[in-house]
Design a protein around this motif. Structure first.
Motif, short mmCIF file in Angstrom:
data_model
loop_
_atom_site.label_atom_id
_atom_site.label_comp_id
_atom_site.label_asym_id
_atom_site.label_seq_id
_atom_site.Cartn_x
_atom_site.Cartn_y
_atom_site.Cartn_z
N ASN A 182 -35.96 -26.10 13.50
CA ASN A 182 -34.86 -27.04 13.27
C ASN A 182 -33.65 -26.58 14.08
N ILE A 216 -27.30 -26.62 17.72
CA ILE A 216 -26.65 -27.65 18.55
C ILE A 216 -25.23 -27.91 18.06
N LYS A 217 -25.02 -27.88 16.75
CA LYS A 217 -23.67 -28.06 16.23
C LYS A 217 -22.74 -26.94 16.68
N PRO A 240 -34.14 -32.37 21.33
CA PRO A 240 -33.19 -31.29 21.03
C PRO A 240 -33.19 -30.19 22.09
N ALA A 266 -30.62 -21.63 11.15
CA ALA A 266 -31.47 -22.54 11.90
C ALA A 266 -32.50 -21.81 12.75
N THR A 286 -30.78 -28.11 14.64
CA THR A 286 -29.55 -28.84 14.36
C THR A 286 -28.33 -27.94 14.29
#
Length: 333
Positions: A14, A19-20, A53, A3, A16
């Motif tokens: 991106n 954050i995961k 985000p 990412a 994502t």
């Protein structure tokens, strides 16, 4: 981590996967490597992350906390991005004198971060800075220029008639001319200052507040004064300096500021080349406060009181005297 991509790439970032990793709560979150943390901060400073985000990332770290490796990676990116202040030439004008003086300058530059300000008691960071300068120690103070709810150190310097430097070059000139430079963080790194400002949108501070207190904005030998507000951060900061080195004095802050508490003296730990030593013990029980202190916490009253102290009209608080002695000893090269 896939990412995180080249921060100079204009393609949208991106977040994502990041954050995961970090957004699973205090117990379930995973931490980033130093390299991944550096690249993440590069994207944050470059403005490659959309507000939603970005807020998720900042809040995730607020809950998870930062590992020493993440702190190191974040600082790598910030230091590479910000304008560094050249070490002062305290030896006189010529190039020959500058080269000679570098070998004989007795003190590292002391770096004092100031990002909390006064809410309950007077902010005495400007007094600490001036007392160190009197001892021949060059001092750089960096911090926020204003806070809607607190009296900032820069507010007090302004009330004292001290010029606030508007660039790294101006700060270097001030260090050379008078051994004291005061500069707002937005003059060193506007994008990092913008991260600090997110607290007013989110309602809570974020990782940038801790990182600001660890900055090393001087190109050359420097002694950082680092304070923490919450006890758990002492452990993270201690581990960081023990692992990654750097000269620093670490203490529990006075309302978050790295100045001795006139009510109860905090412990101070010295770090040099990864080795930490307690150089000032905390008071187990506070005694009666015999020091004369400012009558109010506003900038004008505090500034006038500090000027009186520097003029010898009011004694220096005892705990600040002890702190000055510790800093002078630690700053000797």
């Amino acid at each position: 981590m896939s990412a995180i991509t080249n921060p100079t790439n204009p393609a949208p970032f991106n977040p994502t996967v990041v954050i995961k990793e970090i957004g699973r709560g205090k117990e379930g979150a995973r931490s980033l490597s130093r390299d991944a943390a550096r690249e993440l901060m590069q994207h944050m400073l470059a403005g490659n992350i959309e507000p939603l985000p970005l807020g998720a990332i900042l809040m995730a770290y607020r809950i998870k906390g930062e590992t020493p490796e993440e702190l190191a990676g974040f600082l790598d990116a910030i230091h590479a991005h910000m304008s560094l202040i050249m070490r002062p030439n305290l030896s006189g004008g010529s190039i020959e004198n500058a080269a000679l003086g570098e070998a004989f300058q007795p003190f590292s530059t002391v770096v004092i971060p100031s990002y909390n300000g006064a809410r309950k008691a007077a902010n005495l960071v400007p007094l600490l800075a001036h007392l160190l300068v009197r001892e021949g120690v060059p001092v750089l103070v960096h911090g926020v220029s204003q806070d809607a709810k607190r009296v900032t150190t820069l507010d007090i310097f302004n009330a004292m008639g001290e010029s606030i430097c508007l660039s790294a070059n101006a700060a270097a000139d001030a260090l050379t001319a008078k051994k004291l430079a005061v500069i707002a963080i937005e003059s060193l790194s506007p994008p990092f200052a913008a991260l600090l400002e997110k607290r007013w949108v989110m309602g809570v501070r974020n990782s940038s507040h801790s990182l600001a207190k660890m900055l090393q904005p001087v190109a050359g030998p420097a002694l950082r004064l680092v304070s923490v507000t919450h006890p758990e951060y002492i452990v993270a900061m201690r581990t960081y300096f023990a692992t990654f080195g750097g000269d620093a004095l670490l203490m529990r802050g006075t309302e978050g500021e790295t100045v001795a508490n006139t009510m109860r003296l905090q412990a101070i730990e010295s770090f040099r080349e990864g080795r930490g030593v307690v150089v000032l013990e905390a008071e187990v029980q506070a005694g009666p406060v015999l020091d004369t202190l400012p009558a109010a916490i506003d900038a004008t009253t505090t500034a006038a009181w500090i000027i009186d102290v520097l003029a010898g009209k009011v004694p220096v608080p005892r705990n600040i005297q002890k702190q000055v002695a510790v800093i002078v000893a630690a700053a000797k090269r």
